[in-house]
Design a protein around this motif. Structure first.
Motif, PDB file in Angstrom:
ATOM      1  N   VAL A  79     -18.385   8.702  17.826  1.00  0.00           N
ATOM      2  CA  VAL A  79     -16.940   8.781  17.319  1.00  0.00           C
ATOM      3  C   VAL A  79     -15.937   8.348  18.432  1.00  0.00           C
ATOM      4  O   VAL A  79     -14.792   8.204  18.293  1.00  0.00           O
ATOM      5  CB  VAL A  79     -16.567  10.389  17.041  1.00  0.00           C
ATOM      6  CG1 VAL A  79     -17.391  10.894  16.175  1.00  0.00           C
ATOM      7  CG2 VAL A  79     -16.615  11.233  18.417  1.00  0.00           C
ATOM      8  N   HIS A 104      -8.610  -9.683  21.435  1.00  0.00           N
ATOM      9  CA  HIS A 104      -8.050  -9.122  22.665  1.00  0.00           C
ATOM     10  C   HIS A 104      -7.829 -10.287  23.734  1.00  0.00           C
ATOM     11  O   HIS A 104      -7.229  -9.787  24.835  1.00  0.00           O
ATOM     12  CB  HIS A 104      -9.130  -8.130  23.353  1.00  0.00           C
ATOM     13  CG  HIS A 104      -9.392  -6.912  22.534  1.00  0.00           C
ATOM     14  ND1 HIS A 104      -8.150  -5.762  22.502  1.00  0.00           N
ATOM     15  CD2 HIS A 104     -10.337  -6.441  21.797  1.00  0.00           C
ATOM     16  CE1 HIS A 104      -8.970  -4.922  21.668  1.00  0.00           C
ATOM     17  NE2 HIS A 104     -10.191  -5.241  21.295  1.00  0.00           N
ATOM     18  N   GLN A 145     -16.222  -7.138  12.650  1.00  0.00           N
ATOM     19  CA  GLN A 145     -16.534  -6.937  14.022  1.00  0.00           C
ATOM     20  C   GLN A 145     -17.880  -7.050  14.395  1.00  0.00           C
ATOM     21  O   GLN A 145     -18.213  -7.892  15.255  1.00  0.00           O
ATOM     22  CB  GLN A 145     -15.841  -5.793  14.617  1.00  0.00           C
ATOM     23  CG  GLN A 145     -15.531  -5.678  16.058  1.00  0.00           C
ATOM     24  CD  GLN A 145     -14.968  -4.713  16.567  1.00  0.00           C
ATOM     25  OE1 GLN A 145     -14.440  -3.630  15.799  1.00  0.00           O
ATOM     26  NE2 GLN A 145     -14.492  -4.592  17.748  1.00  0.00           N
ATOM     27  N   PHE A 161     -10.705  10.401   9.881  1.00  0.00           N
ATOM     28  CA  PHE A 161     -11.948  10.631   9.601  1.00  0.00           C
ATOM     29  C   PHE A 161     -11.969  11.919  10.353  1.00  0.00           C
ATOM     30  O   PHE A 161     -11.905  12.305  11.532  1.00  0.00           O
ATOM     31  CB  PHE A 161     -12.888   9.551  10.772  1.00  0.00           C
ATOM     32  CG  PHE A 161     -12.677   8.264  10.008  1.00  0.00           C
ATOM     33  CD1 PHE A 161     -13.367   7.694   9.035  1.00  0.00           C
ATOM     34  CD2 PHE A 161     -11.719   7.261  10.539  1.00  0.00           C
ATOM     35  CE1 PHE A 161     -13.442   6.442   8.644  1.00  0.00           C
ATOM     36  CE2 PHE A 161     -11.763   6.139  10.386  1.00  0.00           C
ATOM     37  CZ  PHE A 161     -12.468   5.656   9.244  1.00  0.00           C
ATOM     38  N   ASN A 185      -8.161  -0.585  22.318  1.00  0.00           N
ATOM     39  CA  ASN A 185      -9.313   0.024  21.665  1.00  0.00           C
ATOM     40  C   ASN A 185      -9.007   1.237  20.973  1.00  0.00           C
ATOM     41  O   ASN A 185      -8.439   2.098  21.577  1.00  0.00           O
ATOM     42  CB  ASN A 185     -10.562   0.208  22.530  1.00  0.00           C
ATOM     43  CG  ASN A 185     -11.008  -0.942  23.153  1.00  0.00           C
ATOM     44  OD1 ASN A 185     -11.019  -1.238  24.406  1.00  0.00           O
ATOM     45  ND2 ASN A 185     -11.669  -1.968  22.424  1.00  0.00           N
ATOM     46  N   GLY A 186      -9.412   1.321  19.837  1.00  0.00           N
ATOM     47  CA  GLY A 186      -9.241   2.541  18.941  1.00  0.00           C
ATOM     48  C   GLY A 186      -7.808   2.617  18.405  1.00  0.00           C
ATOM     49  O   GLY A 186      -7.616   3.566  17.882  1.00  0.00           O
ATOM     50  N   ALA A 187      -6.983   1.609  18.456  1.00  0.00           N
ATOM     51  CA  ALA A 187      -5.806   1.793  17.930  1.00  0.00           C
ATOM     52  C   ALA A 187      -5.736   1.914  16.285  1.00  0.00           C
ATOM     53  O   ALA A 187      -4.914   2.260  15.666  1.00  0.00           O
ATOM     54  CB  ALA A 187      -4.933   0.422  18.259  1.00  0.00           C
ATOM     55  N   GLY A 188      -6.934   1.394  15.984  1.00  0.00           N
ATOM     56  CA  GLY A 188      -7.048   1.297  14.373  1.00  0.00           C
ATOM     57  C   GLY A 188      -7.129   0.143  13.737  1.00  0.00           C
ATOM     58  O   GLY A 188      -6.870  -0.067  12.313  1.00  0.00           O
ATOM     59  N   LYS A 189      -7.351  -1.046  14.166  1.00  0.00           N
ATOM     60  CA  LYS A 189      -7.416  -2.174  13.827  1.00  0.00           C
ATOM     61  C   LYS A 189      -8.502  -2.416  12.807  1.00  0.00           C
ATOM     62  O   LYS A 189      -8.256  -2.900  11.508  1.00  0.00           O
ATOM     63  CB  LYS A 189      -7.516  -3.530  14.898  1.00  0.00           C
ATOM     64  CG  LYS A 189      -6.461  -3.471  16.055  1.00  0.00           C
ATOM     65  CD  LYS A 189      -6.600  -4.453  16.937  1.00  0.00           C
ATOM     66  CE  LYS A 189      -8.012  -4.168  17.797  1.00  0.00           C
ATOM     67  NZ  LYS A 189      -8.128  -2.805  18.671  1.00  0.00           N
ATOM     68  N   SER A 190      -9.782  -2.040  13.256  1.00  0.00           N
ATOM     69  CA  SER A 190     -10.737  -2.476  12.267  1.00  0.00           C
ATOM     70  C   SER A 190     -10.687  -1.309  11.022  1.00  0.00           C
ATOM     71  O   SER A 190     -10.919  -1.849  10.036  1.00  0.00           O
ATOM     72  CB  SER A 190     -12.093  -1.947  12.952  1.00  0.00           C
ATOM     73  OG  SER A 190     -12.345  -2.796  14.133  1.00  0.00           O
ATOM     74  N   THR A 191     -10.219  -0.123  11.126  1.00  0.00           N
ATOM     75  CA  THR A 191     -10.058   0.615  10.356  1.00  0.00           C
ATOM     76  C   THR A 191      -9.060   0.129   9.181  1.00  0.00           C
ATOM     77  O   THR A 191      -9.251   0.149   7.792  1.00  0.00           O
ATOM     78  CB  THR A 191      -9.462   1.964  10.703  1.00  0.00           C
ATOM     79  OG1 THR A 191     -10.223   2.483  11.965  1.00  0.00           O
ATOM     80  CG2 THR A 191      -9.508   3.040   9.650  1.00  0.00           C
TER      81      THR A 191
END
Ligand SMILES: Nc1ncnc2c1ncn2[C@@H]1O[C@H](COP(=O)(O)OP(=O)(O)OP(=O)(O)O)[C@@H](O)[C@H]1O
Ligand SMILES: Nc1ncnc2c1ncn2[C@@H]1O[C@H](COP(=O)(O)OP(=O)(O)OP(=O)(O)O)[C@@H](O)[C@H]1O
Ligand SMILES: [Mg+2]
Ligand SMILES: [Mg+2]
Lengths: 500, 333, 347, 319
Positions: free
Chosen positions: A397, A201, A88, A16, A41-47
């Motif tokens: 972001v 988590h 999520q 992004f 958090n922010g590791a990219g799972k949801s992405t």
């Protein structure tokens, strides 16, 4: 385990702007397995999940279904390929009935291709009874508690009879009971050869439900394999890349005078006769099942909602009803449970969000002192070890954990004497969680009275000096730190009073 | 203390024309004349504009039509200012609001423009000459006479006007009221004045309302082209056709159908193109120095013949034409 | 475990809440009907002529064009958009239709009306493409096209007017013709309302419009073709406005380029009074059409009651405000009833 | 945020283009003092009303009743003047009445939670109706020249009309309020996330109410300016002006969904719309072209950022 994967991601990358959310990540989902997707958090799972869902198109790499490369142009394509997703954030249509939410776009049809409402409701009820949920299919989705919303989402995913079900933190809002029902359903799905991808988590859940796991770190693939030989510690090491103690127990502080006193607070139909005290230096946890009314109590104390009866005293003085401004003036800070809606202004910068609750003291004659504003944000970003590139970037972001830190910073910047935190670590990874705990403990050490609402028992037991338990809108039990055990709190929360 | 109405008495009136006109001066060629109707895209003014352009061709002047698309009181001011900016020789205008345009017209005149108003006047001290389609008395008395004939001399009547603020409408309505007070009209009773805002749909609905509110209504006067057409249209398709009489000021093309089908017996109007023609000629005469706008000055307006400037700088086009079944087919505007 | 602990009274409380919510849901439309009665009955008592057939026919006729536009607008508003250009689309379609009939005297009636509809459809398509593909707020886009379409209308008309004398009798008769005492225009409007109502209630794509308005992001995630649906609603709104334009010609017979100026606010007001949520997700076309009828009736009543002309606008403004206020108070009471009847009954 | 800054740059660029082509196309009369004076007069009321309306829209609401408040204010001036009041009492009175009109809007929106679009469509009719009730069909014009000359003569020694001086002073006040004060911060926060603002202790209702009151009061001031400029107090003054003002605000880059936009952008938008109009009229362009250009500008104002975003992302995608 020789069977070919139903779905596979091969070397998928996604950026992004300047943020590289995924780089070269691979994942295989086998039929009949529950597969955990882990990472900070922010590791990219949801992405990754959104790539699988057709929401994002990968910059590089491929999505394979039954060994064939597929190019999803939108969520509809992924659904057609048999991939159902629970996102999520809840994605319900508040104005429509629960049944229509479940079957949107696939409503059973009757004469002349018109929707058959009776069949629609019958099929929804059927799904709900599989999940052990008691919800009226005809009621509007608006006004459902977060837990019920999550359950409707689960019913929706089940209704697809999909071969792949992806769940992005489905349990974050659920209590133990619903979690068990969900796990039962997942096991039944596995028996029917569906593949389940599970994000959470809570590592104990992962071990209970899943056979294999994949770990991401900073958008990169780290590890994938069976969970058999793993331990929570070993997984955390893979996620964080270093040793970490999972919990940060609160240090003992001698409790001071009563800072917050709540007396017979009532809001019709939501909670009744709630009374308690919080002293300086204390962390008091408000525990209970989801929907017990804890958040509602916090909202009423802070003045967001107007209670129907009772009173709130801070430092001995009675608070005005329904006025957050009065509550803040009296020294209360409130970190709400929903950071997207309530905690932050997503489009505004880190700096502005941090300053938002302190505008008064940052201005002279109503004019804002920009320099002080920036200094304040800078100061707290350092104190809370915020990960960011520029203070002028929108908070939207940031990763979830860092967003939560901004909410904390916003309130800590005011130097509150009473701090209410509602689910302070929801959806936050282990590393950040420990940091938040350290922070709360430090605050208590400085004489702040902390009221903590949390659905995670280990957190409650580790952090609280006292545990108050709510059940169906009433305070039913109080445990001291020594008395509180996982079992006792859970029983009280379930309404089994007197189980001491 | 303070500035009250009584303390503010410095209103000047009447056109002040110091110089004397030279009746023998030739009309200049190549004059630049701005033609500013109340509203562009209004069929009535489109016809008037044709007349103005004819006159322009005849005297080799450049007639520039312009104007706002809405008839709001103030929207003409921009165009007046622009005409002054463009150093036009004369401005021919039908004023939306007698007062709202006055300051701008005055400042335009100071910059050398000659100002001729037509159809609807501006404050007298803000223009040189006003071309009146017909005197208010002529128009209003004519209308009352027509309706009286149509309803047979007695019964309830109503007026369907344009906007509540239209200057000329209000002047006519006042005269109609005095006219109705005369003994020969003692059988007629004016029961209501409604406003259709010169909007077709509103006028249409206001007609309906009038008929419902007054069961004994015998006749309607609508002294506005939009109103009379809408009222006729409603009557012709309702059960009131033939029972309730209608007259007013309308264009023959709009009304032809309703005269032929018997909804309307007669109505009146002057020829708007002649109005535009005369106004443009007058503007040219002013700009050429033939006249100054003083009472009694005479000039020739092309095919229309000779005209004399009357009191307060007014020139009257002539009595309106009455259209009936017998003569309506001779007109096309 | 908690499921068994839930008190047995919970389900009955919940059904009570549900019954209340469906009842109040119906009341929203019922409320307008009651309001209509409150306006009509006293007027009829004062002036019995008000409820004679001719007068009732006029009431329905007056409301029918705004009601038509309100139906199209409802489709758009339900998806959390708005179409402010309807007045201009109507104007353009009305003028072009009239001119078409005037220039081609032999045009069959339906063909001419179809021409008007096509004009509206083209305008709607433009709006829809801009909103759906440009992914920009519809309020701004349609405010823009409100000016553009009107400008084009003026440019084409060049100050001309089409008069009844130039229009075919078949068309003009359509404006006043009746079937079983009911004006044809009203029947056409009723057909459009029924079709739209059934579509919105009982068809998947109709329900998807509510879903889009209720939660646009979730709609995308649920695989709903959001852009396509939005495009469709704008096309439909344009189409209906085109039809309304053609009918306008039939009704009023005299058309210039200014037809329908400012109508958009009336239409939005009708939709809002009709109980359609301005932020999308709920409302019915029946409600919107009733809203149009109510507003039209109020205007007529004030005339019939001989309220002085200068008071009429103020009174209808005040009544509009009271209508939405009452509606809001009802909704608030419903929300409170839901809260107290349901309360802590969740397991 | 950066996107919007870019739009404001584009607006300024457009303004310069209009000024230069205008200057060239009219042999210098476009930028002459006399014409600029007229231009200033023409945009005076729109500029005034656009100021508070910007704040209202940034806070996520809208006020369509402003032009009706202008009309009511004008009608009241005429009515009270006829009744023999002195202008020194009339003017403060009508400003208070305007503020009350705004407060009614604000209370309906904040206390009852009604959508402002619906409320102000209602009050648009109501206030215009009251104007008619007050003054009916008459026009009052006999105001003393000492007042009306403010609307027709420039500030001595310059070509600046008085209404523009007033608008400029208010613009500075509103600019500071929106961009440099804690009040303005709160307004942005409310527009971007109302619930979040409430959870931060911002008095959402009070601030919204105050914005509506401001809009009403300034609309009344615009009514005063309008009345004296045309020296004509009428009930239908400023009819339909609301769309022009909203158009200017949106053209200025303020998001209709709230939370975004600057006062500078709006002023540039007002100037651009007014300047273009003036130029086109000066060049004898027909009204219909004027109307179309206004509409196209609005379309460009929303499409341009969206298109640039798309182009930017395409360029990034291509290696
Ligand atoms: N739409 C977006 N625009 C810009 N950046 C994004 C967007 N979505 C995600 N990111 C960034 O991509 C990275 C990965 O985010 P992602 O939501 O996938 O994390 P996650 O593993 O699901 O975290 P969490 O456990 O907090 O849910 C983060 O740095 C995030 O800020
Ligand atoms: N968004 C909402 N809208 C309406 N009612 C809600 C909403 N959220 C919760 N409720 C209702 O309020 C009651 C108490 O919910 P509350 O959120 O206070 O519970 P909680 O114990 O804090 O649980 P959670 O962990 O989900 O926050 C529930 O019965 C639920 O029906
Ligand atoms: Mg995530
Ligand atoms: Mg909670």
């Amino acid at each position: 385990m020789d069977r070919p994967p139903v779905v596979a991601l091969e070397q998928v990358s996604k950026s992004f702007g300047a943020v590289r959310a995924l780089s070269g990540v691979s994942l295989e989902l086998l039929p009949g397995e529950a597969h955990a997707l882990l990472g900070e958090n922010g590791a990219g799972k949801s992405t990754l999940i959104k790539t699988l869902a057709g929401v994002h198109r990968p910059d590089a790499g491929a999505v394979l279904v039954d060994g064939e490369q597929r190019r999803f142009s939108g969520p509809a394509d992924a659904l057609a390929a048999g991939i159902a997703i629970i996102y999520q954030e809840p994605t319900l249509f508040g104005d429509l009935s629960v049944a229509e939410n479940v079957f949107m776009g696939r409503q059973p049809l009757g004469f002349g291709r018109r929707i058959d409402v009776a069949a629609l409701h019958a099929r929804t009820s059927e799904l709900f009874s599989r999940l052990g949920v008691r919800l009226d299919p005809a009621r509007p989705a608006r006004g459902l508690s977060i837990a019920d919303q999550q359950l409707v989402e689960i019913a929706k995913a089940l209704s697809f009879d999909a071969r792949v079900i992806v769940m992005d933190e489905p349990t974050a809002a659920l209590s133990a009971h619903e979690v068990q029902r969900l796990f039962g359903v997942v096991r039944a799905l596995r028996a029917q050869d569906a593949a389940v991808l599970f994000v959470s988590h809570r590592l104990n859940e992962v071990f209970e439900l899943c056979q294999r796991a994949t770990v991401l770190r900073d958008g990169e693939f780290v590890w994938s394999g069976g969970l058999e030989p793993e331990t929570p510690d070993s997984l955390v090491r893979r996620m964080v890349g270093r040793e970490l103690s999972q919990l940060f127990p609160k240090e003992d502080v001698k409790a001071g005078e009563v800072k917050l006193a709540v007396r017979r607070l009532t809001r019709e139909g939501v909670f009744t006769d709630v009374s308690f005290d919080v002293r300086a230096g204390e962390i008091v946890a408000l525990s209970g099942l989801v929907g017990a009314g804890r958040s509602e109590v916090a909202r009423a104390v802070f003045g967001i909602d107007r209670p129907d009866g009772g009173s709130v005293h801070v430092g001995g003085r009675k608070l005005k009803y329904g006025s957050p401004t009065a509550a803040m003036a009296a020294g209360i800070g409130f970190v709400p449970e929903d950071r997207r809606q309530q905690g932050l202004v997503m489009d505004a910068s880190i700096e502005r969000n941090t300053a938002l609750a302190s505008l008064g003291r940052l201005s002279t004659f109503g004019l804002l002192r920009r320099r002080s504003e920036r200094a304040l944000a800078q100061d707290w970003a350092v104190k809370l070890r915020l990960k960011f590139s520029r203070l002028g970037d929108p908070v939207g972001v940031l990763s979830g954990g860092n967003q939560q830190k901004v909410v904390l910073a916003k309130w800590l910047a005011r130097g509150p004497s009473v701090l209410i935190v509602d689910e302070p670590t929801r959806g936050i990874d282990v590393g950040t969680k420990a940091e938040v705990h350290r922070l709360l403990s430090e605050l208590a050490g400085q004489g702040v009275a902390v009221l903590m609402i949390s659905s995670e028992l280990p957190e409650v037991l580790g952090m609280a000096d006292r545990v108050l338990v709510m059940h169906e809108g009433r305070l039913v039990e109080e445990f001291s730190r020594a008395e509180a055990t996982e079992e006792r709190v859970a029983l009280a929360a379930a309404g089994q009073v007197g189980a001491k | 203390g303070g500035t009250t109405k009584d303390s503010a008495g410095d209103q000047t009136g009447g056109a002040t024309n110091a110089a004397k006109g030279d009746p023998n001066a030739a009309l200049k060629e190549g004059l630049k004349i701005t033609f500013l109707p109340k509203q562009v895209n209004n069929p009535y003014f489109t016809v008037a504009q044709k007349g103005a352009e004819q006159a322009g061709t005849a005297i080799k002047a450049e007639v520039k039509p312009t104007g706002p698309s809405d008839a709001a009181a103030s929207s003409q001011v921009t165009y007046i200012n622009t005409a002054a900016q463009q150093k036009q020789d004369a401005l021919v205008i039908s004023a939306n609001d007698a007062n709202a345009v006055a300051p701008a017209l005055k400042s335009a005149r100071q910059q050398g423009l000659k100002v001729v108003t037509f159809d609807s006047d501006a404050a007298p001290d803000a223009r040189d000459v006003f071309i009146n389609q017909a005197t208010s008395n002529e128009i209003a008395a004519g209308q009352v006479k027509l309706i009286s004939e149509a309803v047979g001399g007695s019964g309830e009547i109503a007026i369907l006007s344009a906007t509540p603020n239209a200057t000329n409408q209000n002047a006519w309505i006042e005269v109609m009221k005095t006219e109705l007070a005369k003994p020969e009209y003692s059988g007629l009773e004016l029961v209501e004045t409604a406003y259709g805002n010169d909007d077709d749909q509103t006028s249409f609905q206001k007609t309906q309302g009038l008929l419902q509110a007054h069961p004994n209504l015998k006749g309607i006067i609508s002294p506005t082209t939009v109103g009379v057409a809408a009222a006729a249209r409603y009557l012709s398709s309702s059960e009131y056709k033939g029972k309730v009489q209608l007259t007013g000021l309308g264009t023959p093309n709009q009304m032809r159908k309703f005269v032929q089908d018997g909804t309307v017996k007669s109505f009146a109007l002057w020829d708007p193109s002649k109005l535009g023609y005369l106004a443009t000629y007058t503007a040219a005469a002013l700009a050429s120095g033939q006249i100054t706008g003083a009472e009694g000055e005479k000039y020739k307006a092309g095919d229309l013949g000779d005209y004399t400037i009357g009191a307060k700088g007014e020139v009257v086009l002539g009595p309106p034409t009455v259209f009936t079944k017998d003569n309506i087919d001779q007109f096309d505007f | 475990m908690t499921a068994q602990l839930t008190p047995a009274v919970a389900p009955s409380r919940r059904t009570a809440a549900r019954r209340l919510s469906t009842r109040v849901g119906r009341v929203r439309e019922l409320g307008i009907v009651v309001a209509l009665a409150l306006v009509v009955i006293p007027t009829a008592i004062v002036n019995p002529r008000f409820i004679q057939p001719q007068s009732l026919r006029d009431l329905l006729l007056n409301a029918s064009i705004v009601a038509l536009l309100a139906v199209g607008q409802t489709l758009v508003v339900i998806t959390r958009n708005v179409d402010l250009s309807v007045g201009s689309v109507l104007g353009l379609s009305a003028f072009l239709t009239a001119q078409h009939f005037a220039d081609n005297p032999g045009t069959p009636l339906l063909l001419g009306i179809g021409f008007g509809i096509a004009v509206g459809l083209a305008c709607g398509l433009l709006n829809g493409l801009l909103v759906a593909l440009g992914n920009v707020p519809s309020l701004v886009v349609t405010l823009g096209t409100l000016y553009v379409f009107r400008g084009v209308d003026f440019a084409l008309a060049q100050g001309k007017q089409v008069n009844a004398a130039n229009l075919p009798d078949a068309l003009l008769n359509l404006g006043s013709a009746r079937v079983m005492g009911i004006p044809v225009l009203v029947l056409i409007t009723l057909v459009v309302i029924v079709v739209a109502a059934v579509y919105l209630r009982s068809y998947r794509s109709g329900r998807e419009l509510y879903a889009i308005g209720s939660n646009p992001e979730a709609a995308t995630l649920a695989g709903i073709p959001v852009a396509k649906r939005m495009l469709t609603t704008f096309v439909l709104s344009g189409l209906v406005a085109g039809l309304a334009g053609a009918l306008w010609v039939a009704r009023y017979g005299t058309v210039d380029a200014a037809a329908g100026t400012g109508l958009e606010l009336q239409v939005v007001a009708a939709v809002v009074v009709g109980g359609v949520a301005i932020f999308g997700g709920s409302g019915t076309v029946t409600g919107a059409a009733l809203g149009a009828l109510l507003l039209g009736t109020i205007t007529s009543c004030l005339v019939v009651l001989q309220i002085p002309a200068f008071w009429q606008q103020a009174i209808s403004g005040a009544l509009l405000l009271s209508a939405i206020t009452v509606d809001r108070l009802l909704a608030l009471r419903l929300a409170k009833a839901l809260r107290t009847s349901e309360g802590t009954s969740h397991a | 945020m950066r996107n919007f800054l870019r739009w404001e740059t584009a607006l300024v660029f457009l303004l310069i283009v209009v000024a230069l082509t205008g200057q060239a196309g009219t042999d210098g009369s476009f930028l002459s003092g006399g014409n600029l004076f007229y231009l200033g007069l023409d945009i005076g009321e729109i500029a005034l009303i656009a100021l508070p309306l910007t704040l209202v829209v940034v806070a996520g609401e809208i006020d369509l009743s402003v032009a009706s408040v202008l009309g009511l204010s004008s009608a009241m001036i005429g009515w009270l003047w006829n009744a023999g009041w002195s202008l020194e009492t009339i003017l403060p009175t009508v400003i208070v009445v305007g503020a009350v009109c705004g407060a009614v809007n604000g209370l309906l929106v904040t206390r009852l939670g009604l959508p402002s679009l619906a409320v102000t469509i209602g009050t648009l009719a109501l206030y215009r109706g009251l104007a008619l009730v007050v003054l009916g069909d008459t026009a009052v014009a006999d105001f003393p020249a000492s007042y009306t000359s403010f609307g027709t003569t420039p500030v001595p020694g310059t070509d600046i009309p008085y209404p523009i001086v007033l608008a400029a002073v208010l613009a500075v006040l509103f600019g500071v309020a929106l961009h440099a004060s804690s009040f303005g911060r709160s307004v942005y926060a409310i527009g971007a996330n109302e619930e979040g603002a409430r959870f931060s202790g911002i008095r959402v209702k009070r601030i919204k109410l105050s914005l509506f009151v401001l809009a009403g009061a300034v609309a009344a001031i615009a009514g005063i300016v309008y009345t004296f400029r045309f020296s004509s107090a009428r009930a239908d003054n400023g009819l339909g002006l609301e769309l022009a003002v909203v158009a200017a605000v949106l053209l200025g880059g303020v998001s209709i969904f709230g939370g975004k936009g600057t006062l500078f952008g709006v002023l540039a938008g007002v100037l651009l719309l007014g300047g273009l109009r003036n130029l086109l009229i000066l060049q004898d362009t027909s009204t219909e072209v004027l109307t179309i250009v206004t509409g196209l500008l609005l379309l460009v104002s929303v499409l341009a950022p969206s298109v640039t975003r798309r182009v930017a992302s395409l360029r990034k995608a291509a290696p």
